[in-house]
Motif scaffolding. Structure first.
Motif, PDB file in Angstrom:
ATOM      1  N   THR A   1      -1.924  10.946 -16.928  1.00  0.00           N
ATOM      2  CA  THR A   1      -2.483   9.598 -17.095  1.00  0.00           C
ATOM      3  C   THR A   1      -3.366   9.546 -18.334  1.00  0.00           C
ATOM      4  O   THR A   1      -3.276   8.605 -19.136  1.00  0.00           O
ATOM      5  N   ASN A   2      -4.205  10.548 -18.524  1.00  0.00           N
ATOM      6  CA  ASN A   2      -5.072  10.587 -19.706  1.00  0.00           C
ATOM      7  C   ASN A   2      -4.266  10.698 -20.994  1.00  0.00           C
ATOM      8  O   ASN A   2      -4.603  10.066 -22.000  1.00  0.00           O
ATOM      9  N   GLN A   3      -3.186  11.471 -20.982  1.00  0.00           N
ATOM     10  CA  GLN A   3      -2.322  11.574 -22.158  1.00  0.00           C
ATOM     11  C   GLN A   3      -1.708  10.210 -22.485  1.00  0.00           C
ATOM     12  O   GLN A   3      -1.626   9.820 -23.651  1.00  0.00           O
ATOM     13  N   HIS A   4      -1.300   9.483 -21.469  1.00  0.00           N
ATOM     14  CA  HIS A   4      -0.726   8.149 -21.677  1.00  0.00           C
ATOM     15  C   HIS A   4      -1.773   7.196 -22.245  1.00  0.00           C
ATOM     16  O   HIS A   4      -1.508   6.457 -23.198  1.00  0.00           O
ATOM     17  N   ILE A   5      -2.974   7.223 -21.686  1.00  0.00           N
ATOM     18  CA  ILE A   5      -4.049   6.343 -22.158  1.00  0.00           C
ATOM     19  C   ILE A   5      -4.377   6.640 -23.618  1.00  0.00           C
ATOM     20  O   ILE A   5      -4.615   5.726 -24.411  1.00  0.00           O
ATOM     21  N   ASP A   6      -4.376   7.920 -23.995  1.00  0.00           N
ATOM     22  CA  ASP A   6      -4.679   8.300 -25.382  1.00  0.00           C
ATOM     23  C   ASP A   6      -3.649   7.746 -26.371  1.00  0.00           C
ATOM     24  O   ASP A   6      -3.954   7.556 -27.538  1.00  0.00           O
ATOM     25  N   LYS A   7      -2.424   7.484 -25.911  1.00  0.00           N
ATOM     26  CA  LYS A   7      -1.367   6.978 -26.785  1.00  0.00           C
ATOM     27  C   LYS A   7      -1.339   5.449 -26.895  1.00  0.00           C
ATOM     28  O   LYS A   7      -0.620   4.909 -27.729  1.00  0.00           O
TER      29      LYS A   7
ATOM     30  N   SER B   1       0.850  -1.179   0.000  1.00  0.00           N
ATOM     31  CA  SER B   1       0.000   0.000   0.000  1.00  0.00           C
ATOM     32  C   SER B   1       0.892   1.238   0.000  1.00  0.00           C
ATOM     33  O   SER B   1       1.906   1.277   0.698  1.00  0.00           O
ATOM     34  N   VAL B   2       0.516   2.218  -0.809  1.00  0.00           N
ATOM     35  CA  VAL B   2       1.226   3.490  -0.854  1.00  0.00           C
ATOM     36  C   VAL B   2       0.188   4.593  -0.727  1.00  0.00           C
ATOM     37  O   VAL B   2      -0.827   4.581  -1.424  1.00  0.00           O
ATOM     38  N   GLN B   3       0.442   5.526   0.181  1.00  0.00           N
ATOM     39  CA  GLN B   3      -0.435   6.676   0.336  1.00  0.00           C
ATOM     40  C   GLN B   3       0.364   7.936   0.017  1.00  0.00           C
ATOM     41  O   GLN B   3       1.441   8.141   0.558  1.00  0.00           O
ATOM     42  N   LEU B   4      -0.196   8.753  -0.866  1.00  0.00           N
ATOM     43  CA  LEU B   4       0.430  10.019  -1.239  1.00  0.00           C
ATOM     44  C   LEU B   4      -0.485  11.159  -0.797  1.00  0.00           C
ATOM     45  O   LEU B   4      -1.648  11.219  -1.199  1.00  0.00           O
ATOM     46  N   HIS B   5       0.030  12.049   0.029  1.00  0.00           N
ATOM     47  CA  HIS B   5      -0.733  13.207   0.490  1.00  0.00           C
ATOM     48  C   HIS B   5      -0.417  14.343  -0.482  1.00  0.00           C
ATOM     49  O   HIS B   5       0.702  14.858  -0.496  1.00  0.00           O
ATOM     50  N   LEU B   6      -1.407  14.709  -1.298  1.00  0.00           N
ATOM     51  CA  LEU B   6      -1.156  15.610  -2.419  1.00  0.00           C
ATOM     52  C   LEU B   6      -2.163  16.753  -2.466  1.00  0.00           C
ATOM     53  O   LEU B   6      -3.316  16.596  -2.068  1.00  0.00           O
ATOM     54  N   SER B   7      -1.724  17.860  -3.046  1.00  0.00           N
ATOM     55  CA  SER B   7      -2.654  18.967  -3.287  1.00  0.00           C
ATOM     56  C   SER B   7      -3.551  18.601  -4.471  1.00  0.00           C
ATOM     57  O   SER B   7      -3.224  17.724  -5.280  1.00  0.00           O
ATOM     58  N   ASP B   8      -4.676  19.291  -4.567  1.00  0.00           N
ATOM     59  CA  ASP B   8      -5.585  19.061  -5.691  1.00  0.00           C
ATOM     60  C   ASP B   8      -4.896  19.346  -7.022  1.00  0.00           C
ATOM     61  O   ASP B   8      -5.154  18.679  -8.024  1.00  0.00           O
ATOM     62  N   GLU B   9      -3.990  20.318  -7.045  1.00  0.00           N
ATOM     63  CA  GLU B   9      -3.278  20.659  -8.279  1.00  0.00           C
ATOM     64  C   GLU B   9      -2.390  19.506  -8.742  1.00  0.00           C
ATOM     65  O   GLU B   9      -2.322  19.205  -9.939  1.00  0.00           O
ATOM     66  N   VAL B  10      -1.722  18.859  -7.808  1.00  0.00           N
ATOM     67  CA  VAL B  10      -0.859  17.732  -8.175  1.00  0.00           C
ATOM     68  C   VAL B  10      -1.708  16.552  -8.655  1.00  0.00           C
ATOM     69  O   VAL B  10      -1.365  15.891  -9.634  1.00  0.00           O
ATOM     70  N   ILE B  11      -2.830  16.313  -8.005  1.00  0.00           N
ATOM     71  CA  ILE B  11      -3.727  15.232  -8.452  1.00  0.00           C
ATOM     72  C   ILE B  11      -4.241  15.530  -9.859  1.00  0.00           C
ATOM     73  O   ILE B  11      -4.326  14.635 -10.702  1.00  0.00           O
ATOM     74  N   ALA B  12      -4.561  16.786 -10.139  1.00  0.00           N
ATOM     75  CA  ALA B  12      -5.005  17.163 -11.484  1.00  0.00           C
ATOM     76  C   ALA B  12      -3.891  16.928 -12.505  1.00  0.00           C
ATOM     77  O   ALA B  12      -4.155  16.450 -13.621  1.00  0.00           O
ATOM     78  N   ASP B  13      -2.646  17.240 -12.145  1.00  0.00           N
ATOM     79  CA  ASP B  13      -1.512  16.982 -13.046  1.00  0.00           C
ATOM     80  C   ASP B  13      -1.357  15.487 -13.314  1.00  0.00           C
ATOM     81  O   ASP B  13      -1.111  15.076 -14.448  1.00  0.00           O
ATOM     82  N   ILE B  14      -1.500  14.669 -12.278  1.00  0.00           N
ATOM     83  CA  ILE B  14      -1.417  13.211 -12.439  1.00  0.00           C
ATOM     84  C   ILE B  14      -2.517  12.723 -13.371  1.00  0.00           C
ATOM     85  O   ILE B  14      -2.276  11.909 -14.270  1.00  0.00           O
ATOM     86  N   ALA B  15      -3.739  13.235 -13.183  1.00  0.00           N
ATOM     87  CA  ALA B  15      -4.861  12.840 -14.040  1.00  0.00           C
ATOM     88  C   ALA B  15      -4.601  13.222 -15.492  1.00  0.00           C
ATOM     89  O   ALA B  15      -4.854  12.427 -16.408  1.00  0.00           O
ATOM     90  N   CYS B  16      -4.086  14.416 -15.713  1.00  0.00           N
ATOM     91  CA  CYS B  16      -3.802  14.879 -17.069  1.00  0.00           C
ATOM     92  C   CYS B  16      -2.753  13.995 -17.736  1.00  0.00           C
ATOM     93  O   CYS B  16      -2.930  13.549 -18.880  1.00  0.00           O
TER      94      CYS B  16
END
Length: 76
Positions: A54-60, A37-52
């Motif tokens: 991740t979506n770019q990777h999925i699109d490829k 288990s890994v827990q990352l305590h992150l700001s909403d901005e960092v989570i949004a960057d991760i989502a972006c």
């Protein structure tokens, strides 16, 4: 202070959970498998960057294209 960790679920399913931020803690992104288990305590901005990213990777990702039914009938 820096830290590096690896999370290798070895083919096991991975559960992903985000606990919303509250008055005492930022949002928590949890990755959990059978033995790790890994827990990352992150700001909403960092989570949004991760989502972006991740979506770019999925699109490829090149997914196999399904064979149309007409082509299957022509093969038989």
């Amino acid at each position: 202070m820096g830290m590096v960790t690896s999370f290798y679920p070895d083919g096991k399913p991975v559960e992903v959970e985000i606990t919303a931020k509250n008055h005492y803690s930022p949002a928590i992104l949890t990755l959990r498998s059978e033995n790790h288990s890994v827990q990352l305590h992150l700001s909403d901005e960092v989570i949004a960057d991760i989502a972006c990213l991740t979506n770019q990777h999925i699109d490829k990702i090149q997914y196999p294209q399904p064979v149309p039914l007409a082509a299957k009938e022509g093969i038989a």
